[in-house]
Design an enzyme around this catalytic site. Structure first.
Site, mmCIF file in Angstrom:
data_model
loop_
_atom_site.group_PDB
_atom_site.id
_atom_site.type_symbol
_atom_site.label_atom_id
_atom_site.label_comp_id
_atom_site.label_asym_id
_atom_site.label_seq_id
_atom_site.Cartn_x
_atom_site.Cartn_y
_atom_site.Cartn_z
ATOM 1 C CG ASP A 1 -3.431 3.872 -3.533
ATOM 2 O OD1 ASP A 1 -4.308 3.093 -3.947
ATOM 3 O OD2 ASP A 1 -3.593 4.626 -2.557
ATOM 4 C CD GLU A 2 -5.585 -0.739 -1.546
ATOM 5 O OE1 GLU A 2 -5.300 -1.516 -0.605
ATOM 6 O OE2 GLU A 2 -6.569 0.023 -1.510
ATOM 7 C CG ASP B 1 -2.001 1.010 1.189
ATOM 8 O OD1 ASP B 1 -2.233 1.579 0.099
ATOM 9 O OD2 ASP B 1 -2.643 1.244 2.226
#
Length: 214
Positions: free
Chosen positions: A108-109, A14
């Site tokens: 983003d993860e 993350d």
């Protein structure tokens, strides 16, 4: 844990305040300052907040007006999704150096299954550390990670040592970890569900475990 079940090695990576971190990376004048991406208008909503802004209580999904009241010195920047997508692809290419089993949740993860990995490395913890170091060195921003036997626990663990940290929950510690876990930390439990849980006397994983399925 039952020996009949295959033990997977799952990493949840993350990025730390991704949009804000990219803006601070690209513009050195913004580094170390409270920053919000989006949300400057009357009806604007914060898309991401730097950790400097979060200290004042500014967070994503908050209105720009509320954020400005909490942090008068807050700097607003317009989102640049093309740039975030570009950076996300760079990060994803690093993931694919270790495994093809990559499940992206957003820019983003992502989850990575490194049970069998391209490096032949037996330690998912060390793989996560190496990936985070490469993201920092090759891209220029930081990431946090959670490592465990499934996606649920890995995602919860990735939030433990943010920013720029990681946590491993080994197979033998999973039950203990879940029993002690605050019900609000369970992935998928929001404010409304948490309140319902509280009314049922459920505050931790151990409390939840004691209840019937019904």
């Amino acid at each position: 844990m039952s020996n009949e079940l295959p033990i997977r090695k799952i990493i949840h990576v993350d990025m730390d305040a991704f949009y804000a971190s990219v803006e601070q990376m690209d513009n050195p004048d913004l580094r170390g300052k409270p920053l919000a991406v989006g949300g400057s208008g009357k009806r604007g909503v914060i898309g991401a907040a730097s950790y400097e802004a979060r200290k004042f209580g500014v967070k994503s999904a908050m209105t720009g007006n509320m954020a400005r009241k909490l942090c008068p010195d807050l700097i607003f920047v317009r989102p640049r999704f093309d740039r975030y997508t570009e950076i996300s692809k760079q990060i994803r290419n690093i993931f694919f150096d270790y495994t093809q089993l990559v499940e992206a949740l957003s820019l983003d993860e992502a989850y990575l299954d490194v049970t069998q990995n391209k490096k032949g490395h037996p330690s998912a913890t060390l793989i996560a550390s190496e990936i985070r170091q490469r993201i920092h060195n090759e891209v220029g921003i930081t990431a946090s990670a959670g490592i465990s036997i499934n996606k649920f626990i890995a995602k919860v663990a990735s939030d433990y040592n943010k920013p720029n940290g990681q946590k491993t929950v080994n197979p033998e510690n999973v039950i203990e970890f879940l029993e002690a876990l605050d019900i609000r930390k369970f992935y998928g439990v929001g404010k409304v569900t948490a309140e319902k849980m509280y009314q049922l006397g459920i505050f931790t994983g151990k409390d939840l475990k004691s209840k019937s399925l019904e």
